[in-house]
Write a protein that holds these residues in place. Sequence first.
Motif, PDB file in Angstrom:
ATOM      1  N   LYS A   1      65.923 -19.701 100.332  1.00  9.78           N
ATOM      2  CA  LYS A   1      66.601 -19.081 101.459  1.00  9.78           C
ATOM      3  C   LYS A   1      67.833 -18.322 100.953  1.00  9.78           C
ATOM      4  O   LYS A   1      68.729 -18.912 100.343  1.00  9.78           O
ATOM      5  N   ASN A   2      67.817 -17.012 101.181  1.00  6.51           N
ATOM      6  CA  ASN A   2      68.946 -16.154 100.818  1.00  6.51           C
ATOM      7  C   ASN A   2      69.383 -16.384  99.371  1.00  6.51           C
ATOM      8  O   ASN A   2      70.579 -16.427  99.065  1.00  6.51           O
ATOM      9  N   LEU A   3      68.430 -16.514  98.455  1.00  7.84           N
ATOM     10  CA  LEU A   3      68.744 -16.833  97.061  1.00  7.84           C
ATOM     11  C   LEU A   3      69.431 -15.649  96.377  1.00  7.84           C
ATOM     12  O   LEU A   3      69.010 -14.496  96.519  1.00  7.84           O
ATOM     13  N   GLN A   4      70.463 -15.959  95.626  1.00  4.78           N
ATOM     14  CA  GLN A   4      71.237 -14.931  94.925  1.00  4.78           C
ATOM     15  C   GLN A   4      71.455 -15.339  93.473  1.00  4.78           C
ATOM     16  O   GLN A   4      71.686 -16.517  93.174  1.00  4.78           O
ATOM     17  N   LYS A   5      71.342 -14.367  92.588  1.00  2.00           N
ATOM     18  CA  LYS A   5      71.709 -14.571  91.188  1.00  2.00           C
ATOM     19  C   LYS A   5      72.421 -13.320  90.709  1.00  2.00           C
ATOM     20  O   LYS A   5      71.824 -12.239  90.607  1.00  2.00           O
ATOM     21  N   TYR A   6      73.723 -13.441  90.464  1.00  2.00           N
ATOM     22  CA  TYR A   6      74.541 -12.324  90.023  1.00  2.00           C
ATOM     23  C   TYR A   6      74.987 -12.558  88.585  1.00  2.00           C
ATOM     24  O   TYR A   6      75.180 -13.697  88.150  1.00  2.00           O
ATOM     25  N   PHE A   7      75.156 -11.445  87.848  1.00  2.00           N
ATOM     26  CA  PHE A   7      75.674 -11.507  86.482  1.00  2.00           C
ATOM     27  C   PHE A   7      76.936 -10.664  86.400  1.00  2.00           C
ATOM     28  O   PHE A   7      76.981  -9.553  86.919  1.00  2.00           O
ATOM     29  N   SER A   8      77.926 -11.195  85.719  1.00  2.00           N
ATOM     30  CA  SER A   8      79.186 -10.469  85.556  1.00  2.00           C
ATOM     31  C   SER A   8      79.045  -9.441  84.439  1.00  2.00           C
ATOM     32  O   SER A   8      78.548  -9.744  83.349  1.00  2.00           O
ATOM     33  N   THR A   9      79.464  -8.207  84.717  1.00  2.00           N
ATOM     34  CA  THR A   9      79.464  -7.130  83.721  1.00  2.00           C
ATOM     35  C   THR A   9      80.847  -6.485  83.719  1.00  2.00           C
ATOM     36  O   THR A   9      81.630  -6.677  84.654  1.00  2.00           O
ATOM     37  N   PRO A  10      81.162  -5.705  82.694  1.00  2.00           N
ATOM     38  CA  PRO A  10      82.475  -5.030  82.667  1.00  2.00           C
ATOM     39  C   PRO A  10      82.692  -4.112  83.872  1.00  2.00           C
ATOM     40  O   PRO A  10      83.848  -3.838  84.246  1.00  2.00           O
ATOM     41  N   LYS A  11      81.608  -3.632  84.486  1.00  2.00           N
ATOM     42  CA  LYS A  11      81.735  -2.709  85.610  1.00  2.00           C
ATOM     43  C   LYS A  11      81.671  -3.403  86.966  1.00  2.00           C
ATOM     44  O   LYS A  11      81.830  -2.763  88.001  1.00  2.00           O
ATOM     45  N   GLY A  12      81.407  -4.713  86.973  1.00  2.00           N
ATOM     46  CA  GLY A  12      81.311  -5.439  88.235  1.00  2.00           C
ATOM     47  C   GLY A  12      80.158  -6.419  88.221  1.00  2.00           C
ATOM     48  O   GLY A  12      79.567  -6.696  87.169  1.00  2.00           O
ATOM     49  N   MET A  13      79.820  -6.963  89.402  1.00  2.00           N
ATOM     50  CA  MET A  13      78.763  -7.962  89.513  1.00  2.00           C
ATOM     51  C   MET A  13      77.405  -7.277  89.658  1.00  2.00           C
ATOM     52  O   MET A  13      77.194  -6.462  90.556  1.00  2.00           O
TER      53      MET A  13
END
Length: 315
Positions: free
Chosen positions: A8-20
Amino acid sequence: MSAVIEVKNLQKYFSTPKGMLHAVDGVTMKIGAGRTMGVVGESGCGKSTLGRTIIHLQESTGGQIFFKGEDITHVNAAKQNQLKGDMQIIFQDPYSSLNPRMTVEETVKEPLMLSRRFSKKQVAEETDKLMELVGIDRRMRKAYPHELDGGRRQRVGIARAIALNPAFVVCDEPVSALDVSIQAQVLNLLQDLQQQRNMTYMFVTHDLSVVRHISDDICVMYLGQLVETAPAGELFEHPLHPYTKALLSAIPSTDIHNRRKRIMLKGEITSPINPKPGCRFAARCPYAKEECHRKQELTEVMPNHFVSCLRCKEW
């Protein structure tokens, strides 16, 4: 039908120099027991990340993951070890996913030994059964990965994945690195194993002809989001999202009298880094209007057929 996997509403973000970087962004889906959910889309759309996040190879940024009705979004080390027996993955490249210093026999028996469920005699017996089940000849027991062809290496990977009889298996493009002549053999093996052991699959691929052959249901991903999901036959016969139509139009056909007209996509791909609200396909969509830049959600437009498109009912 009871759901083995639900997110449900699954999210996976990665941090980069330009943002998420929003690799998986608000995915909601269910996979019923004994069924195969195909997940398709262009390279980089988040297919593999979705599968790996569900089985905790990567920890989610947000949302919820349920396994047989139990919330497993955040689990301790003991529970995670338990889940490894219930949820497994078959990797894309069998050469890089196998330990080059371990023989076929050692690779197959490793999960049996680590589980501590079997005696030494039982480990040997189960190893023999698994090798026979996936079609690995006994003479290959002492062979190393570099001594095997791609098909045999992938069979070793499959044997390792199903060793503890998991309920759910992520098949991460398991045939894309194989010769075409071997692909059908491996696909048939996966289907036979599913029927024998009542396993549930998430089959990640960019090959639409393969996904049609093996899937019960199909999800289409674009830049981290699901844009369409439906039973396999329904999706191929009545695609509704413009992106799905473009993907299907690219499938090679041997029927010279009934070929789909190729849909050529133009425009720049929206950046997955800090994306704006609205349809992420709008920049390439030939039907896009101003209203398409508002927030989109999957909506059921036909029984079990969900689409994330404000204009899908117009055609």
